[in-house]
Design a protein around this motif. Structure first.
Motif, PDB file in Angstrom:
ATOM      1  N   ASP A 189       0.847  -1.191   0.000  1.00 36.61           N
ATOM      2  CA  ASP A 189       0.000   0.000   0.000  1.00 36.61           C
ATOM      3  C   ASP A 189       0.880   1.238   0.000  1.00 36.61           C
ATOM      4  N   ASN A 190       0.667   2.101  -0.982  1.00 38.89           N
ATOM      5  CA  ASN A 190       1.382   3.366  -1.013  1.00 38.89           C
ATOM      6  C   ASN A 190       0.722   4.366  -0.072  1.00 38.89           C
ATOM      7  N   ALA A 191       1.456   5.417   0.252  1.00 43.60           N
ATOM      8  CA  ALA A 191       0.951   6.431   1.184  1.00 43.60           C
ATOM      9  C   ALA A 191      -0.309   7.114   0.670  1.00 43.60           C
ATOM     10  N   ASP A 192      -0.443   7.195  -0.658  1.00 43.93           N
ATOM     11  CA  ASP A 192      -1.610   7.878  -1.234  1.00 43.93           C
ATOM     12  C   ASP A 192      -2.802   6.948  -1.441  1.00 43.93           C
ATOM     13  N   GLY A 193      -2.683   5.713  -0.943  1.00 43.22           N
ATOM     14  CA  GLY A 193      -3.788   4.775  -1.053  1.00 43.22           C
ATOM     15  C   GLY A 193      -3.742   3.871  -2.274  1.00 43.22           C
ATOM     16  N   HIS A 219      11.416  -1.284  -4.866  1.00 41.50           N
ATOM     17  CA  HIS A 219      10.093  -0.767  -4.527  1.00 41.50           C
ATOM     18  C   HIS A 219       9.505  -0.058  -5.740  1.00 41.50           C
ATOM     19  N   LEU A 220       8.391  -0.586  -6.222  1.00 44.69           N
ATOM     20  CA  LEU A 220       7.716  -0.060  -7.409  1.00 44.69           C
ATOM     21  C   LEU A 220       6.467   0.694  -6.976  1.00 44.69           C
ATOM     22  N   PRO A 221       6.269   1.914  -7.422  1.00 51.75           N
ATOM     23  CA  PRO A 221       5.088   2.679  -7.012  1.00 51.75           C
ATOM     24  C   PRO A 221       3.803   2.211  -7.683  1.00 51.75           C
TER      25      PRO A 221
END
Length: 556
Positions: free
Chosen positions: A92-96, A160-162
Motif C-alpha cells: 500500500d502506497n501512502a496515497d492509497g 520498490h515499485l510505485p
C-alpha cells in the motif's frame, strides 16, 4: 523482380558466391563472428538497439532474460521472484494506491571481471542513475519502474515499485558502481557522461563486465575480442575466444564466410541480408549450418506526426495500402518473413485477430489521397491546392542491404500512387542519435522494434515516451504519437497481472494502433544466423540476445 530492379543485387551475390575460395581449417577453440555497424557508444543502457544488444551481451549479463523456450529466468539472480513464492508482494502506497516490493538475491560469488564483487550497491547505483532526469537510459526493461531500493545485504535487495506492473520480474543490466560511480559524479549530464563513461573511453577495463566473457581487445571499426572471465561463477565458456570481425558491407561478409575467414554471421540486423542467406543456402548449402526461428522483431516505418502531410490519417493509410508488403517478403525473403498487420506477430498469445489488415490496394490508396486533397501533377507526383508536392524522405541505416533494398522498392511502389519517396541511408550512430532520438527526421524512418512479454508497448506509443529534452531524449515514440485513448489502454496494460487481463489490454492497444497508424508495420524478422556446421549448442532466441548463452557454444 523486374519491377523492383533487384537483379543487380542478386547478380553481385552470385558472383561473390562463385568466386569464393575453399574454406580454411578452423581453430576449434575459437569463433570469428562477422559483423556490420561497429558501435561508437558501448554503454549498455544508453541509446540501446538490437544491434548493440547483439554485441555487448557476450560480457554483460542482464539480471533476468527470456530463454530460447520463451521463459523468463534468472541470469544473475538465484530465483525469479513471483507472487506465488512470496518474493514479489503488493504494498500500500501512502496515497492509497497499490505498489509492489520485489526481492532478488544475486548469485553466490558473482564478480566483475576485475574480481570486485557484484553487490546490491551496484543495483542501487544503477537505479540512482536511471532515475536521474539528466541521464536517459533506454526503456526495454526500465529501472525507472522502481523508485527506491532496500539493501538487505550484499547479495539481497528489494526494489520498490510505485505501481503494479506485469513486468516486475524482468530487469536489465547492472552497472559497476566502483568504475562508473566516479564518472557519473564528475559528469552528471547525459552528453558529458556518454563521452566519459568507461564503456566508451576504456572498454577493455575488466571491471565493466560481469558475464562469462571479458572484452580483451577493442579496435575501432575492426574487431572486438572476447575471452573467458576467470571470475564468472557459472558454467565456464566452451570457447577460448570469440572475435567480432567487422566489414564495411554485407557482400564482404558473405565472401569471408564462404572462404572460412569468419565462422558465423547474423542475418540482419548487423550482418548479411536474408536474401543473401537464401542465396548461400541454394548454392553452398551443404557447407554451412542455418539457424532460424520465427521472429517477433517488427520492422516498421515511424512517421513524423509533426509533418502536416503525415498528420492526416488518410495519407498514412494510403501509404500503407500503397506498399505491397507481400511482394517484398516474397522477393527478398522467399516468403519466409511474415507480413505485419500490427505490433504483434500472430504467433503471440496476445495477438488480436480482429484488427484491420491493410492489404495492398493502390486504387483505394489513390482514393484516400484524393479525399485528403492530393491530386496527380503533370510529373505524376501529387500536389495539393497550395502547390505542395507529396514528397517524403525515407531514412534508414546505411550498410544494411535489406533496408536499402526495401527503401528503393517502396520508392518504386509509392510512385505508382503519386507519392515521391526520397531514400536516405544514414550511418548508424547518426541514425540512433539526432535523427531518431531527437526526432530530426522530416518524414519517415525505417527500423525495428521488439515487444517481449516484459516490454510495455508504451515505449513506442505513450505520450511520455516521445523523446524530448525534458526526458533526456529517452523513448522509442519517434513518431511523436499522442492519444488519450491509447495512453489509457497502456495504463491498463501496466496494471494487468493475469494473462487474461494482459490479453484484453493488448487487444485494445492493437485495435487503437490499427485505427490510428502512428507507425506503418512492414514484416516480422525471422531470427537467423549462418555458421560453420561444427558450431553446436547454438540456440536461436526470439526475445533476448542469444549471446547471453554464448558460454554454451562449442565446436566439434
Amino acid at each position: 523482380m523486374k519491377r523492383y530492379k533487384l537483379f543487380t543485387a542478386f547478380a553481385l551475390a552470385a558472383t561473390i558466391l562463385g568466386a569464393s575460395a575453399p574454406m580454411a581449417q578452423p581453430d576449434k577453440s575459437q569463433l570469428v563472428v562477422g559483423q556490420l555497424q561497429f558501435l561508437t557508444n558501448f554503454h549498455p543502457l544508453i541509446q540501446v538497439n538490437n544491434t548493440k544488444r547483439l554485441q555487448v551481451n557476450y560480457g554483460l549479463m542482464p539480471l533476468t532474460a527470456f530463454n530460447p523456450d520463451g521463459e523468463n529466468i534468472c541470469v544473475l539472480c538465484k530465483e525469479l521472484p513471483s507472487i506465488e513464492n512470496g518474493a514479489a508482494k503488493f504494498v500500500d502506497n501512502a496515497d492509497g494506491t497499490k505498489g509492489m516490493a520485489v526481492t532478488f538475491t544475486l548469485l553466490d560469488e558473482l564478480k566483475w571481471g576485475d574480481g570486485e564483487p557484484v553487490t546490491s550497491k551496484d543495483v542501487a547505483f544503477t537505479l540512482k542513475m536511471a532515475n536521474d532526469p539528466n541521464i536517459g537510459f533506454s526503456p526495454f526493461n526500465p529501472w525507472t519502474r522502481a523508485t527506491t531500493v532496500e539493501i538487505i545485504d550484499d547479495q539481497t535487495f528489494t526494489l520498490h515499485l510505485p505501481e503494479v506492473t506485469p513486468s516486475y520480474a524482468s530487469w536489465d543490466h547492472i552497472l559497476p558502481e566502483h568504475i562508473e560511480g566516479p564518472v557519473f559524479t564528475e559528469n552528471p549530464d547525459s552528453d558529458s557522461y556518454v563521452k566519459q563513461t568507461r564503456y566508451n573511453t576504456d572498454p577493455t577495463n575488466a571491471g565493466l563486465w560481469n558475464g562469462p566473457y571479458l572484452l580483451k581487445e577493442y579496435q575501432i571499426g575492426t574487431r572486438l575480442t572476447w575471452e573467458p572471465n576467470p571470475h564468472w561463477p557459472g558454467d565456464k565458456p566452451k570457447l577460448d575466444k570469440i572475435t567480432l570481425s567487422y566489414r564495411n558491407n554485407s557482400s564482404a561478409l558473405v565472401q569471408n564466410l564462404l572462404s572460412g575467414e569468419i565462422d558465423a554471421v547474423p542475418v540482419s540486423p548487423g550482418g548479411i541480408s536474408f536474401s543473401q542467406m537464401l542465396d548461400v543456402r541454394k548454392q553452398r548449402g551443404d557447407q554451412l549450418a542455418y539457424h532460424t526461428t520465427p521472429g517477433t522483431n517488427l520492422e516498421r516505418i515511424a512517421v513524423n506526426l509533426d509533418n502536416p502531410i503525415l498528420k492526416d490519417k488518410k495519407v498514412r493509410e494510403a501509404l500503407l495500402l500503397g506498399i505491397d508488403r507481400e511482394a517484398i517478403t516474397t522477393v527478398l525473403f522467399d516468403g519466409q518473413q511474415s507480413v505485419a498487420d500490427g505490433l504483434l506477430s500472430d504467433r503471440s498469445s496476445f495477438y488480436n485477430n480482429d484488427i484491420e489488415a491493410y492489404a495492398f490496394d493502390p486504387e483505394k490508396a489513390g482514393t484516400l489521397l484524393a479525399e485528403a486533397g492530393w491530386k496527380p501533377g503533370s510529373d505524376g507526383i501529387c500536389t495539393n491546392d497550395n502547390g505542395d508536392r507529396l514528397a517524403l524522405e525515407l531514412a534508414t541505416t546505411a550498410g544494411n542491404q535489406t533496408r536499402e533494398q526495401i527503401a528503393l522498392i517502396i520508392q518504386d511502389q509509392l510512385k505508382n500512387i503519386c507519392v515521391e519517396i526520397k531514400p536516405s541511408f544514414v550511418p548508424l550512430q547518426e541514425y540512433n542519435g539526432d535523427l531518431s532520438r531527437r526526432r530530426e527526421f522530416s518524414g519517415l524512418i525505417m527500423s525495428s522494434i521488439r515487444f517481449s512479454p516484459s516490454t510495455s508497448p508504451a515505449i513506442a506509443l505513450a505520450t511520455d515516451r516521445i523523446p524530448t529534452a525534458d526526458n533526456s531524449w529517452v523513448g522509442n515514440n519517434f513518431s511523436g504519437y499522442s492519444d488519450p485513448e491509447m495512453d489509457k489502454a497502456l495504463e491498463e496494460f501496466s496494471e494487468a497481472l493475469s494473462p487474461a487481463a494482459q490479453k484484453d489490454a493488448w487487444a485494445k492497444i492493437q485495435s487503437i494502433f490499427s485505427q490510428d497508424l502512428p507507425m506503418l508495420p512492414l514484416y516480422f524478422y525471422a531470427e537467423a544466423y549462418v555458421s560453420t556446421p561444427d558450431l553446436k549448442d547454438f540456440r536461436m532466441n526470439t526475445y533476448d540476445p542469444l549471446m547471453i548463452w554464448a558460454k554454451e557454444w562449442r565446436r566439434e
